[in-house]
Motif scaffolding. Structure first.
Motif, PDB file in Angstrom:
ATOM      1  N   ALA A 150      -6.815   0.506   4.831  1.00  0.00           N
ATOM      2  CA  ALA A 150      -5.484   1.063   5.099  1.00  0.00           C
ATOM      3  C   ALA A 150      -4.526  -0.007   5.598  1.00  0.00           C
ATOM      4  CB  ALA A 150      -5.597   2.205   6.105  1.00  0.00           C
ATOM      5  N   THR A 151      -4.942  -0.764   6.597  1.00  0.00           N
ATOM      6  CA  THR A 151      -4.096  -1.826   7.153  1.00  0.00           C
ATOM      7  C   THR A 151      -4.946  -3.087   7.296  1.00  0.00           C
ATOM      8  OG1 THR A 151      -4.612  -1.039   9.395  1.00  0.00           O
ATOM      9  CG2 THR A 151      -2.552  -0.265   8.386  1.00  0.00           C
TER      10      THR A 151
ATOM     11  N   ASP B 247       0.848  -1.177   0.000  1.00  0.00           N
ATOM     12  CA  ASP B 247       0.000   0.000   0.000  1.00  0.00           C
ATOM     13  C   ASP B 247       0.889   1.235   0.000  1.00  0.00           C
ATOM     14  OD1 ASP B 247       0.928   0.329   2.618  1.00  0.00           O
ATOM     15  OD2 ASP B 247      -0.878  -0.494   3.523  1.00  0.00           O
TER      16      ASP B 247
ATOM     17  N   GLU C 101       1.049 -13.541   9.372  1.00  0.00           N
ATOM     18  CA  GLU C 101       1.880 -12.469   8.855  1.00  0.00           C
ATOM     19  C   GLU C 101       3.325 -12.689   9.287  1.00  0.00           C
ATOM     20  OE1 GLU C 101       2.171  -7.606   8.429  1.00  0.00           O
ATOM     21  OE2 GLU C 101       0.587  -8.494   9.661  1.00  0.00           O
TER      22      GLU C 101
ATOM     23  N   GLU D 210       1.960   2.935   2.363  1.00  0.00           N
ATOM     24  CA  GLU D 210       2.779   3.104   3.561  1.00  0.00           C
ATOM     25  C   GLU D 210       3.868   2.055   3.705  1.00  0.00           C
ATOM     26  OE1 GLU D 210       2.762   5.603   5.699  1.00  0.00           O
ATOM     27  OE2 GLU D 210       1.223   6.597   4.533  1.00  0.00           O
ATOM     28  N   ARG D 211       3.552   0.801   3.334  1.00  0.00           N
ATOM     29  CA  ARG D 211       4.528  -0.257   3.611  1.00  0.00           C
ATOM     30  C   ARG D 211       4.253  -1.506   2.784  1.00  0.00           C
ATOM     31  NH1 ARG D 211       2.693  -3.046   9.266  1.00  0.00           N
ATOM     32  NH2 ARG D 211       0.444  -2.695   9.097  1.00  0.00           N
TER      33      ARG D 211
ATOM     34  N   ARG E  28       4.026  -5.708   3.157  1.00  0.00           N
ATOM     35  CA  ARG E  28       3.782  -6.746   4.163  1.00  0.00           C
ATOM     36  C   ARG E  28       3.799  -8.103   3.467  1.00  0.00           C
ATOM     37  NH1 ARG E  28      -1.772  -5.063   6.804  1.00  0.00           N
ATOM     38  NH2 ARG E  28      -1.263  -6.619   8.384  1.00  0.00           N
TER      39      ARG E  28
ATOM     40  N   SER F 104      -6.321  -6.725   7.958  1.00  0.00           N
ATOM     41  CA  SER F 104      -5.946  -7.773   8.898  1.00  0.00           C
ATOM     42  C   SER F 104      -5.587  -9.032   8.128  1.00  0.00           C
ATOM     43  CB  SER F 104      -7.111  -8.077   9.838  1.00  0.00           C
ATOM     44  OG  SER F 104      -8.182  -8.670   9.118  1.00  0.00           O
TER      45      SER F 104
END
Length: 387
Positions: free
Chosen positions: A256-257, A130, A146, A132-133, A135, A259
């Protein structure tokens, strides 16, 4: 998710455990109405009584089941006087009769369904990118985990910093986008130079991310890769060994983040489709160059001439075994190999794994429509000759 240590323990400790040992497989899916009111406890009790499992051992097992809150689709227990191993799985296992809801064996350990599941289900890596980062997630046996700090060695400071410069929006990175976000400044060699710097840095960033991803996949044994929200420039920068394992490109999640559960829900249908396509390909290969039919396949298998077998997920056929160990599709076939020898009826699903291991033949299990076509077109069992 079963860890590598647990899998090693299964193979090194439980599989060679001296008999007698109870191997108990239960369908416990709470979505199945047949499991309402903990009906699986009753099925387990009846199975243990049929096998005449010692009362003390049966009591220990049934007490554990009575206090069990279902956490998956299948539960596998391996119990002896000195052993009590309990596994909760989010998938169905091959070689089990799904409609019965229970399968129990008292004697030598029966780990074939679980061990074949470990081979049948592939480990998938899922990369989510995304603004931001980055994963990384691992998906295996219907579960997701994760990989914490998978990209911790990646310098993301300039990624966000340059993104703010290009978009004028704090926290928004232009690097992951397929094209610059916002209105780019026009004209001037200074702006052109800056754009080149940003592009060069982006390429370097994606190359470094690819190297880290390759290391993570090797360490965790990830055989396939799904990319979520990764732009074309990032995919092109992947090392070849990583790019060759990419099986799907999916759009980013609108969260956004997300799960791990949200990521798993997003990729599950894709994983299912990839697995079915692979089964279709195997069936096509065997139909074109292989052999089918129970008797012919069993004969070639025991002559060591088969590279792999296609086997229906739920194998129900019977077979007959002569005193010298030859397995045939009928009493006559077994007796023809050893005239005058007594023969015994056996479950094919019990003897087939032993024969496959003896002759270094791989078993490939197929589901649903592919299993039906295997039955209709190739007699329920098929193999690919080595020569």
């Amino acid at each position: 998710m079963l860890s590598k240590a647990q899998i090693d323990y299964l193979r090194a400790t439980i599989a060679p455990h001296p008999a007698p040992l109870l191997s108990l497989y239960l369908g416990v899916n709470p979505a199945n109405p047949d499991n309402s009111g903990k009906a699986y406890v009753l099925r387990a009790r009846e199975a243990l009584e049929r096998l005449e499992v010692p009362p003390a051992l049966s009591k220990k097992v049934l007490e554990r089941l009575q206090h069990y809150i279902p956490q998956g689709r299948t539960r596998a227990l391996f119990v002896a006087e000195d052993l009590f191993e309990d596994y909760h799985l989010q998938v169905e296992l091959p070689l089990l009769e799904s409609r019965a809801g229970v399968e129990a064996h008292w004697g030598p350990p029966y780990l074939a369904p679980l061990l074949f599941a470990l081979e049948e289900y592939q480990r998938y890596g899922v990369v989510h990118m995304d603004q931001e980062r980055l994963r990384l997630f691992e998906v295996f046996l219907g579960e997701i985990e994760e990989v914490a700090d998978a990209f911790r060695l990646l310098d993301t400071h300039n990624w966000r910093y340059l993104g703010e410069d290009r978009t004028g929006t704090p926290g928004r990175s232009a690097a992951p986008a397929s094209s610059p976000v916002g209105v780019a400044a026009r004209g001037g060699s200074g702006k052109d130079h800056y754009q080149r710097r940003v592009d060069e840095w982006s390429q370097r960033f994606f190359r470094e991310a690819g190297i880290i991803l390759q290391q993570q996949m090797a360490e965790r044994g990830l055989e396939r890769l799904i990319l979520l929200g990764m732009p074309e420039e990032a995919r092109q920068a992947l090392p070849r060994p990583v790019a060759e394992k990419v099986v799907a490109l999916l759009p980013p999640l609108h969260t956004a983040t997300p799960s791990p559960a949200e990521v798993l829900k997003t990729v599950s249908a894709t994983i299912e489709a990839v697995e079915r396509q692979e089964e279709e390909a195997l069936l096509s290969q065997v139909r074109e160059k292989g052999v089918g039919g129970l008797e012919q396949v069993l004969s070639l298998l025991q002559e060591g001439r088969l590279q792999y077998l296609l086997v229906p997920w739920h194998l129900q056929e019977k077979a007959w075994r002569s005193a010298d160990g030859w397995v045939g599709s009928s009493p006559q076939a077994a007796q023809a190999h050893g005239p005058g020898q007594p023969v015994e009826e056996v479950e094919l699903k019990r003897v087939l794994p032993e024969l496959a291991a003896r002759y270094s033949t791989r078993l490939e299990f197929v589901h649903a429509e592919v299993a039906e076509r295997l039955q209709q077109e190739l007699g329920g069992l098929a193999g690919m000759p080595r020569w």
